[in-house]
Scaffold this motif. Structure first.
Motif, PDB file in Angstrom:
ATOM      1  N   UNK A 212      26.409  39.715  40.458  1.00 24.29           N
ATOM      2  CA  UNK A 212      25.672  39.197  41.960  1.00 24.29           C
ATOM      3  C   UNK A 212      27.342  39.100  42.684  1.00 24.29           C
ATOM      4  N   UNK A 213      27.803  39.077  44.338  1.00 24.70           N
ATOM      5  CA  UNK A 213      28.241  39.255  44.909  1.00 24.70           C
ATOM      6  C   UNK A 213      27.594  38.009  45.849  1.00 24.70           C
ATOM      7  N   UNK A 214      27.610  36.323  45.912  1.00 26.54           N
ATOM      8  CA  UNK A 214      27.187  35.773  47.283  1.00 26.54           C
ATOM      9  C   UNK A 214      27.633  35.919  48.378  1.00 26.54           C
ATOM     10  N   UNK A 215      27.099  35.955  49.996  1.00 28.80           N
ATOM     11  CA  UNK A 215      27.293  36.196  50.838  1.00 28.80           C
ATOM     12  C   UNK A 215      27.482  34.820  51.310  1.00 28.80           C
ATOM     13  N   UNK A 216      27.879  35.114  52.931  1.00 32.31           N
ATOM     14  CA  UNK A 216      28.584  34.332  53.818  1.00 32.31           C
ATOM     15  C   UNK A 216      29.596  33.120  52.567  1.00 32.31           C
ATOM     16  N   UNK A 217      30.754  33.400  52.301  1.00 37.94           N
ATOM     17  CA  UNK A 217      31.654  32.933  51.278  1.00 37.94           C
ATOM     18  C   UNK A 217      31.189  31.717  50.881  1.00 37.94           C
ATOM     19  N   UNK A 218      30.018  31.570  49.704  1.00 35.92           N
ATOM     20  CA  UNK A 218      30.033  31.066  48.869  1.00 35.92           C
ATOM     21  C   UNK A 218      30.577  31.548  47.300  1.00 35.92           C
ATOM     22  N   UNK A 219      30.039  30.498  46.263  1.00 34.59           N
ATOM     23  CA  UNK A 219      29.726  30.258  45.045  1.00 34.59           C
ATOM     24  C   UNK A 219      28.984  29.887  44.224  1.00 34.59           C
ATOM     25  N   UNK A 224      25.305  20.137  35.804  1.00 38.92           N
ATOM     26  CA  UNK A 224      24.041  19.934  34.934  1.00 38.92           C
ATOM     27  C   UNK A 224      23.120  21.142  34.567  1.00 38.92           C
ATOM     28  N   UNK A 225      22.525  20.636  34.880  1.00 36.85           N
ATOM     29  CA  UNK A 225      21.400  21.471  34.387  1.00 36.85           C
ATOM     30  C   UNK A 225      20.840  22.758  35.367  1.00 36.85           C
ATOM     31  N   UNK A 226      21.392  22.866  36.826  1.00 33.09           N
ATOM     32  CA  UNK A 226      21.084  23.185  38.309  1.00 33.09           C
ATOM     33  C   UNK A 226      22.925  23.804  38.468  1.00 33.09           C
ATOM     34  N   UNK A 227      21.969  25.571  38.851  1.00 35.18           N
ATOM     35  CA  UNK A 227      23.550  26.419  39.455  1.00 35.18           C
ATOM     36  C   UNK A 227      23.085  26.789  40.401  1.00 35.18           C
ATOM     37  N   UNK A 228      23.712  26.844  41.408  1.00 27.77           N
ATOM     38  CA  UNK A 228      23.000  26.958  42.617  1.00 27.77           C
ATOM     39  C   UNK A 228      24.474  27.346  43.669  1.00 27.77           C
ATOM     40  N   UNK A 229      23.992  27.644  45.028  1.00 23.61           N
ATOM     41  CA  UNK A 229      25.451  28.599  45.620  1.00 23.61           C
ATOM     42  C   UNK A 229      25.997  27.201  47.225  1.00 23.61           C
ATOM     43  N   UNK A 230      26.977  27.463  46.505  1.00 24.96           N
ATOM     44  CA  UNK A 230      27.616  26.340  47.997  1.00 24.96           C
ATOM     45  C   UNK A 230      29.036  26.838  48.509  1.00 24.96           C
ATOM     46  N   UNK A 231      29.037  26.713  49.803  1.00 25.76           N
ATOM     47  CA  UNK A 231      30.351  26.906  50.389  1.00 25.76           C
ATOM     48  C   UNK A 231      31.899  26.095  50.114  1.00 25.76           C
ATOM     49  N   UNK A 232      32.609  27.930  49.905  1.00 22.62           N
ATOM     50  CA  UNK A 232      34.083  27.299  49.551  1.00 22.62           C
ATOM     51  C   UNK A 232      35.153  27.137  50.707  1.00 22.62           C
ATOM     52  N   UNK A 233      35.553  25.772  50.210  1.00 21.31           N
ATOM     53  CA  UNK A 233      36.664  25.208  50.615  1.00 21.31           C
ATOM     54  C   UNK A 233      37.399  26.412  51.411  1.00 21.31           C
ATOM     55  N   UNK A 234      37.752  27.208  51.100  1.00 19.95           N
ATOM     56  CA  UNK A 234      38.542  28.522  51.534  1.00 19.95           C
ATOM     57  C   UNK A 234      38.111  29.317  51.482  1.00 19.95           C
ATOM     58  N   UNK A 235      38.864  30.317  52.793  1.00 19.45           N
ATOM     59  CA  UNK A 235      38.402  31.707  52.525  1.00 19.45           C
ATOM     60  C   UNK A 235      37.909  32.871  51.935  1.00 19.45           C
ATOM     61  N   UNK A 236      36.688  33.153  51.158  1.00 23.87           N
ATOM     62  CA  UNK A 236      36.985  34.053  49.632  1.00 23.87           C
ATOM     63  C   UNK A 236      37.552  35.346  50.074  1.00 23.87           C
ATOM     64  N   UNK A 237      38.194  36.305  49.272  1.00 25.89           N
ATOM     65  CA  UNK A 237      38.304  37.784  49.339  1.00 25.89           C
ATOM     66  C   UNK A 237      37.482  38.381  48.787  1.00 25.89           C
ATOM     67  N   UNK A 238      36.746  37.278  47.586  1.00 22.11           N
ATOM     68  CA  UNK A 238      36.408  38.052  46.762  1.00 22.11           C
ATOM     69  C   UNK A 238      35.604  37.085  46.055  1.00 22.11           C
ATOM     70  N   UNK A 239      33.714  37.177  45.906  1.00 24.06           N
ATOM     71  CA  UNK A 239      33.443  35.990  44.813  1.00 24.06           C
ATOM     72  C   UNK A 239      32.609  36.710  44.265  1.00 24.06           C
ATOM     73  N   UNK A 240      32.277  37.362  42.798  1.00 19.39           N
ATOM     74  CA  UNK A 240      31.696  37.615  42.092  1.00 19.39           C
ATOM     75  C   UNK A 240      30.978  36.893  40.506  1.00 19.39           C
ATOM     76  N   UNK A 241      29.971  37.293  40.320  1.00 24.56           N
ATOM     77  CA  UNK A 241      29.776  36.725  39.093  1.00 24.56           C
ATOM     78  C   UNK A 241      29.042  37.817  37.878  1.00 24.56           C
TER      79      UNK A 241
END
Length: 357
Positions: A212-219, A224-241
């Motif tokens: 899964x590749x998040x959109x909008x510069x998110x990671x 804890x027991x929650x996993x969420x998408x948050x905006x990354x502080x730097x410009x991403x070339x690639x992010x993938x789970x």
């Protein structure tokens, strides 16, 4: 993932093609060698005849035999060598015909088996010793008259994404083209009915790699027991789970087949036939990791973060395919949520091509 898929698919195709071509080249090479052997047999027998005639002439010159006796001896050796050529060439020609008729797939006699087992052995004895053994049990093991189970290597590749509760795929926070899946494994298919092949039962084991590749510069961020998408502080070339799963697929397959029946075998072939399969899978999550690529002050950074990200430990879902021969349109959908205890339930969904080799 795209590079791994490309190289693995290329390797598998080369392996299969090399195996098929290698088998064909082996039998053609053997036919060519036999044709050369046939010519050498004729030359060998003719050379042997020349030596025998020369020996008879020497005996005639020494006076050991008369001209009449020499003539009779020459006729005998000439007749014997001619018969040798005829018999030996016939054996080689029969071998060539056998190979060409069966395209190299020829049954052969087994080597001398142990006499301690309860095998039924018939053979030819020379000087009180077995020269050729016909092992009836060995032949029964090699030739299965009515074969019901086959096996195939399976791999699939395509697009991957997630369906969020109460939303459509158009609202997905993941890139449609950038998120992919890959699957490879081994399957067995067994004919369900004794005298029909319209229904087959498929079962096996597979490794699934869902990305899964998040959109909008998110990671993905685990809190804890929650996993969420948050905006990354730097410009991403690639992010993938990527989630790696071991699953055990089960399908019921429907479709026509061709019956091929001989005196020794019954075979149902699905080559170039339409196929439809429905079923599901269950298994385990082997690991989850996130890969990030970004640049800070001109420095290229690659992070590989291996955590569980609250992904489900047990994997189960439904799947199906449709197509011809070994090329199939394939779809799978995880019934388990991607993330445990998530505020919004997400389920993994995949669509691509499957190849049964």
């Amino acid at each position: 993932m795209r590079t791994i898929t490309f190289y693995l698919a290329t390797f598998l195709l080369l392996l299969v093609s090399q195996h098929v071509l290698g088998q064909e080249e082996d039998y053609l090479r053997e036919v060519k060698a036999l044709k050369i052997e046939k010519e050498r047999i004729i030359e060998q027998e003719k050379d042997a005849l020349k030596l025998e005639v020369r020996d008879i002439n020497r005996r005639l010159e020494k006076g050991d035999i008369s001209e009449a006796e020499a003539k009779i001896l020459k006729e005998e050796v000439a007749k014997r060598r001619a018969m040798n050529i005829e018999n030996r060439v016939a054996i080689v020609e029969n071998k060539i015909a056998l190979l060409e008729r069966n395209e190299g797939e020829v049954l052969t006699l087994s080597e001398l088996d142990s006499l301690e087992n309860d095998h039924v052995n018939l053979g030819i004895m020379i000087d009180g010793k077995p020269a050729i053994i016909f092992n009836s049990n060995h032949w029964k093991r090699d030739i299965k008259y009515d074969r019901r189970t086959y096996s195939d290597f399976v791999f699939a590749v395509g697009l991957n994404n997630a369906v969020s509760e109460g939303q459509s795929l158009n609202d997905s926070p993941y890139k449609i083209g950038g998120s992919r899946f890959f699957e490879m494994g081994w399957q067995w298919r067994t004919r369900v009915f004794d005298r029909s092949n319209w229904l087959r039962f498929h079962y096996g084991v597979s490794f699934q790699f869902n990305g899964l590749k998040p959109d909008d510069n998110q990671i993905f961020v685990q809190n804890g027991n929650q996993t969420t998408l948050e905006e990354f502080e730097y410009d991403l070339d690639k992010a993938k789970l990527r989630m790696d799963n071991l699953v055990f697929p089960i399908h019921f397959e429907f479709g026509p087949s061709k019956l091929r029946k001989t005196e020794r075998t019954i075979r149902y072939s699905i080559h170039d036939q339409f196929r439809v399969g429905f079923g599901g899978y269950g298994g385990f999550n082997l690991g989850t990791r996130q890969k990030l690529k970004y640049t800070v002050d001109g420095e290229h950074i690659k992070d590989k973060l291996k955590r569980d990200y609250n992904t489900s430990d047990l994997i189960y879902g439904v799947s199906g395919y449709i197509g011809f021969d070994g090329v199939l349109l394939y779809m799978k959908y995880d019934l388990n949520p991607i993330f445990k205890d998530a505020d919004i339930k997400q389920n993994n969904i995949s669509l691509g091509l499957r190849f049964d080799i």
